[in-house]
Design an enzyme around this catalytic site. Structure first.
Site, short mmCIF file in Angstrom:
data_model
loop_
_atom_site.label_atom_id
_atom_site.label_comp_id
_atom_site.label_asym_id
_atom_site.label_seq_id
_atom_site.Cartn_x
_atom_site.Cartn_y
_atom_site.Cartn_z
NE ARG A 1 -50.01 -22.29 18.12
CZ ARG A 1 -49.93 -23.65 18.21
NH1 ARG A 1 -50.88 -24.25 19.21
NH2 ARG A 1 -49.09 -24.22 17.91
CG HIS B 1 -47.90 -25.35 12.58
ND1 HIS B 1 -47.13 -24.22 13.30
CD2 HIS B 1 -48.20 -26.39 13.55
CE1 HIS B 1 -46.91 -24.90 14.64
NE2 HIS B 1 -47.47 -25.89 14.60
CD GLN C 1 -45.61 -29.76 13.91
OE1 GLN C 1 -46.23 -29.32 14.70
NE2 GLN C 1 -44.84 -30.81 13.78
CG ASP D 1 -53.42 -31.59 12.08
OD1 ASP D 1 -53.53 -31.78 13.18
OD2 ASP D 1 -53.63 -30.47 11.55
CB CYS E 1 -48.40 -31.52 13.86
SG CYS E 1 -50.18 -31.25 13.56
NE ARG F 1 -43.02 -27.59 16.27
CZ ARG F 1 -44.04 -26.95 16.62
NH1 ARG F 1 -45.03 -27.61 17.08
NH2 ARG F 1 -44.32 -25.77 16.67
#
Ligand code: CP
Ligand code: NVA
Length: 329
Positions: free
Chosen positions: A106, A133, A136, A229, A270, A315
């Site tokens: 990440r 991402h 996700q 988001d 998310c 997730r």
């Protein structure tokens, strides 16, 4: 379907069939987990988790998924390794590739995770970059499929900064999977034209569609999924807050937006979310810019239509599927 040895860097690299396979596999792992059926078929293997940005969900998902699969994990935090400071990405990749069966990354530019994958010799998984991402996406698609029973034909509207990792990735996922993607935001936050063109090509194959609009009423009408988001992403400078609040406030997810979408509509995010002032940053910025909630109202976040915690749980199941499929569990 054989994904052994593959890295998972962006959904652009995967066919719709491969994406659906990963979602199916995640659903199987979820069922096993719920029934208490052990699935520690990767015993003796180890993975490295590199986080140059902070995380709750992604880190915990990788750790729990790996432990459920019988694997060991090593967490490298944003300040505790040599990466990028005393050691190049290529050198780090070659070192970690000798010790671990897989590497999660990440961080910042997509080019970094691509470079890592080029040199590691083992699968590399993108746990979020500025651009994408992808893990996700699998969780989001699993959540949508669990709720509606299918993905094809679902209308998903994304509100907020659609040029960044979440907007980009949702557009790609929808385009590959035959869904109708709308970016409903101020035009300076529309996704990059080259990526839109690429997604239009995927859409031709899948029956998906892509719409960019500034019109909240038209963009959210009868949407099955309203998605947002944070307006300021990790790593962005403090100076962007004022402009984001000014430009994106008309695109806040409110009850009026959900009512316009209709009662069949679900809300996804998310996370983490600024739906109240119960966070340090939320409180500081709220006092400075006079708000109590930002990209989504607390009313919507806490409503029955909000499936954000199912999404967060997913997730873990979907990340487990990615590890298992690419390492050959
Ligand atoms: N959604 C998500 O990636 O959350 P974290 O930043 O907590 O990992
Ligand atoms: N766009 C957000 C996503 C967090 C999961 C960020 O990059 O901070």
């Amino acid at each position: 379907m054989d994904l052994r040895g593959r890295s998972f860097l962006t959904l652009k690299d995967f066919t719709p069939q491969e994406i659906v396979y990963l979602i199916d596999l995640a659903a199987e792992y979820k069922e096993k987990k719920k029934k208490g059926i052990l699935h520690d078929t990767l015993r003796g293997k180890n993975i490295a988790l590199i986080f140059e940005k902070t995380s709750t969900r992604t880190r915990c998902s990788f750790e729990v998924a790996a432990h459920d699969l019988g694997m060991g994990t090593t967490y490298l935090d944003p300040s505790g390794s040599q990466i990028g400071k005393k050691e190049s990405i290529a050198d780090t990749a070659r070192v970690l590739g000798r010790m671990f069966e897989g590497i999660e990354y990440r961080g910042f530019e997509q080019a970094i995770v691509e470079e890592l994958a080029k040199h590691a010799g083992v699968p590399v998984w993108n746990g979020l970059t500025n651009e994408y991402h992808p893990t996700q996406m699998l969780a989001d698609m699993l959540t949508i499929r669990e709720h509606f029973g299918h993905l094809e034909g679902i209308k998903l509207t994304y509100m907020g900064d659609a040029r960044y990792n979440m907007g980009n990735s949702l557009m790609i996922a929808c385009a590959k999977l035959g869904m109708h993607f709308t970016a409903c935001t101020s035009k300076e936050y529309f996704p990059d034209a080259a990526l839109v063109a690429e997604c239009e090509e995927y859409a031709k194959q899948s029956g998906a569609s892509i719409t960019l609009t500034e019109d909240v009423d038209a963009g959210t009408k009868k949407a099955d999924v309203i998605y947002t988001d944070v307006w300021v992403s990790m790593g962005e400078p403090e100076e962007v807050w004022a402009e984001r609040i000014e430009k994106l406030s008309p695109y806040k997810v409110t009850k009026a937006v959900m009512d316009n979408a209709g009662e069949q509509s679900i809300f996804l995010h998310c996370l983490p979310a600024f739906h109240d002032l119960k966070t340090k940053i939320g409180k500081e910025q709220g006092e400075k810019y006079h708000f109590t909630e930002l990209e989504v109202t607390d009313e919507v976040f806490e409503s029955k239509q909000s499936l954000v915690f199912d999404e967060a749980e997913n997730r873990m199941h979907t990340i487990k599927a990615v590890i298992a499929a690419t390492l050959g569990a």
